[in-house]
Design a protein around this motif. Sequence first.
Motif, PDB file in Angstrom:
ATOM      1  N   VAL A 237      -3.964 -12.689  20.644  1.00 17.01           N
ATOM      2  CA  VAL A 237      -2.429 -13.223  19.296  1.00 17.01           C
ATOM      3  C   VAL A 237      -2.486 -11.757  18.368  1.00 17.01           C
ATOM      4  O   VAL A 237      -3.483 -11.269  17.845  1.00 17.01           O
ATOM      5  N   LEU A 238      -1.634 -11.600  18.195  1.00 15.10           N
ATOM      6  CA  LEU A 238      -1.255 -10.627  17.043  1.00 15.10           C
ATOM      7  C   LEU A 238      -0.331 -10.959  15.686  1.00 15.10           C
ATOM      8  O   LEU A 238       0.699 -11.630  16.541  1.00 15.10           O
ATOM      9  N   ASP A 239      -0.877 -10.557  14.773  1.00 12.06           N
ATOM     10  CA  ASP A 239       0.102 -10.919  13.193  1.00 12.06           C
ATOM     11  C   ASP A 239       0.150  -9.777  12.531  1.00 12.06           C
ATOM     12  O   ASP A 239      -1.105  -8.967  11.856  1.00 12.06           O
TER      13      ASP A 239
ATOM     14  N   THR B   3      -7.935 -14.834  20.915  1.00 15.26           N
ATOM     15  CA  THR B   3      -8.756 -13.549  19.526  1.00 15.26           C
ATOM     16  C   THR B   3      -7.113 -12.735  19.128  1.00 15.26           C
ATOM     17  O   THR B   3      -6.661 -13.676  20.211  1.00 15.26           O
ATOM     18  N   GLY B   4      -7.302 -12.178  17.954  1.00 15.02           N
ATOM     19  CA  GLY B   4      -6.299 -11.434  17.821  1.00 15.02           C
ATOM     20  C   GLY B   4      -6.753 -10.986  16.466  1.00 15.02           C
ATOM     21  O   GLY B   4      -7.776 -10.829  16.305  1.00 15.02           O
ATOM     22  N   LEU B   5      -5.651 -10.022  16.450  1.00 12.75           N
ATOM     23  CA  LEU B   5      -5.672  -9.115  15.204  1.00 12.75           C
ATOM     24  C   LEU B   5      -4.400  -9.479  14.215  1.00 12.75           C
ATOM     25  O   LEU B   5      -3.772  -8.958  14.814  1.00 12.75           O
ATOM     26  N   GLY B   6      -5.241  -8.920  13.270  1.00 11.22           N
ATOM     27  CA  GLY B   6      -4.039  -8.987  11.717  1.00 11.22           C
ATOM     28  C   GLY B   6      -3.552  -7.940  11.357  1.00 11.22           C
ATOM     29  O   GLY B   6      -4.912  -7.295  10.878  1.00 11.22           O
ATOM     30  N   VAL B   7      -2.162  -7.497  11.148  1.00  5.81           N
ATOM     31  CA  VAL B   7      -2.847  -5.977  10.552  1.00  5.81           C
ATOM     32  C   VAL B   7      -1.282  -6.056   9.240  1.00  5.81           C
ATOM     33  O   VAL B   7      -0.641  -7.304   9.158  1.00  5.81           O
ATOM     34  N   ASP B   8      -1.919  -5.478   8.163  1.00  6.44           N
ATOM     35  CA  ASP B   8      -1.114  -5.455   7.020  1.00  6.44           C
ATOM     36  C   ASP B   8      -1.287  -4.270   6.251  1.00  6.44           C
ATOM     37  O   ASP B   8      -2.736  -3.320   6.684  1.00  6.44           O
ATOM     38  N   ALA B   9      -0.276  -4.111   5.779  1.00 11.74           N
ATOM     39  CA  ALA B   9      -0.575  -2.555   4.705  1.00 11.74           C
ATOM     40  C   ALA B   9      -1.416  -2.565   3.766  1.00 11.74           C
ATOM     41  O   ALA B   9      -1.516  -1.672   2.823  1.00 11.74           O
ATOM     42  N   SER B  10      -1.906  -4.214   2.937  1.00 12.14           N
ATOM     43  CA  SER B  10      -2.633  -4.361   1.761  1.00 12.14           C
ATOM     44  C   SER B  10      -3.784  -4.358   2.460  1.00 12.14           C
ATOM     45  O   SER B  10      -3.821  -5.323   2.774  1.00 12.14           O
TER      46      SER B  10
END
Length: 274
Positions: free
Chosen positions: A114-116, A136-143
Motif C-alpha cells: 500500500v502507498l499513501d 505492508t505499506g509506505l507513507g510519503v509526506d513533505a512534512s
Amino acid sequence: MTSIPRALSRATEQLSKSSDTPRLDAELLMAAALGIGRDRLILDDPRGEAPAGFVEFVERRAKGEPIAYITGHRAFWTIDLEVGPGALVPRPDSETLIAFAVEYFSGTAGPRRVLDLGTGPGTLLLAALDEWPKATGLGVDASEAALAYGRRNAERLGMYRRAEFRIGDWADGIEEKFDLILCNPPYVAEGAETGAGVLEYEPHEALFAGPDGLDDYRRLAPVIGGLLAPGGIAGIEIGFDQADAVAGLLEQEGHNATLVRDLGGRPRALCIKG
C-alpha cells in the motif's frame, strides 16, 4: 465547582455561537477532560464535578481550534490517530477511499503493498494496514512534523514493522509498484472559504493547491498510474466540484477514472485501475 451535566449545558450554549455541532463538541471535550471515551460519558452518565481542564478546552474550541488538536486524537475508520499542530485533521469524508478499496478487494487476499501519498499522520495508510493485517505499506509526506505523528501512530497501533514513513515530494524517487495507492492531496483553491478554525490552525500546505485547487492533481496525474501493480487500484480524493477537471487530467494520461461518491452522495474520489 460545576456538575458535569450543568457544565455540558453551559458549554453547549457557549459553543453554539461558533460550532454547528455544539453538543457533540462539548461531549467530546468533556470525555477528553475526564480521560474516558464519549460512549462511556453518554452510557454511564457521570454525575460528579466537571474537571478543571474542561473550561480551558471549551475556550480553545470557542476560538476555532480543531477538537482533534485539543484532545490530541481523532477516530478514523477502525483506528484512533494521534494528531496535532502540523498535521491535517483526518476527515470522515476520506473514509470513502478505504470503503471503495474494501469493496474492490472483496473476496481476495487484499493488497500486499500500500502507498499513501500525502499520508499526514498516517491516516489512510494505517487504516488500510488495519483492514489488511498481512499488508505492508509506505507513507510519503513533505512534512516532517506530520510524519512524526505517523510514526508514533504506527508504533502505538502495533504496525511499526509494517509501515514505513518517508519524507518526499509526491512520487519522486519511488520506483516500486503498489497494489493499492491512496492519496488525499491538497485541493482547496487559494482564497476559498474554509470551515471555522481550518485556516487559522491547520497546515496550509496540506490544504491549498493554487488558484483553482488543481496544482497537485496536475503533478500526480502523469505519475500515479506508473506506480500501480497489475490489478491494483489508486484512489484519489477530490473536492465536491472537481470531478470533471481531475478526471480530465487523468484521461490525458490514458486513465479511465471511476467516480466514487461519499455517504452523502457527493463526488468524493476518483479511482483508476492498474
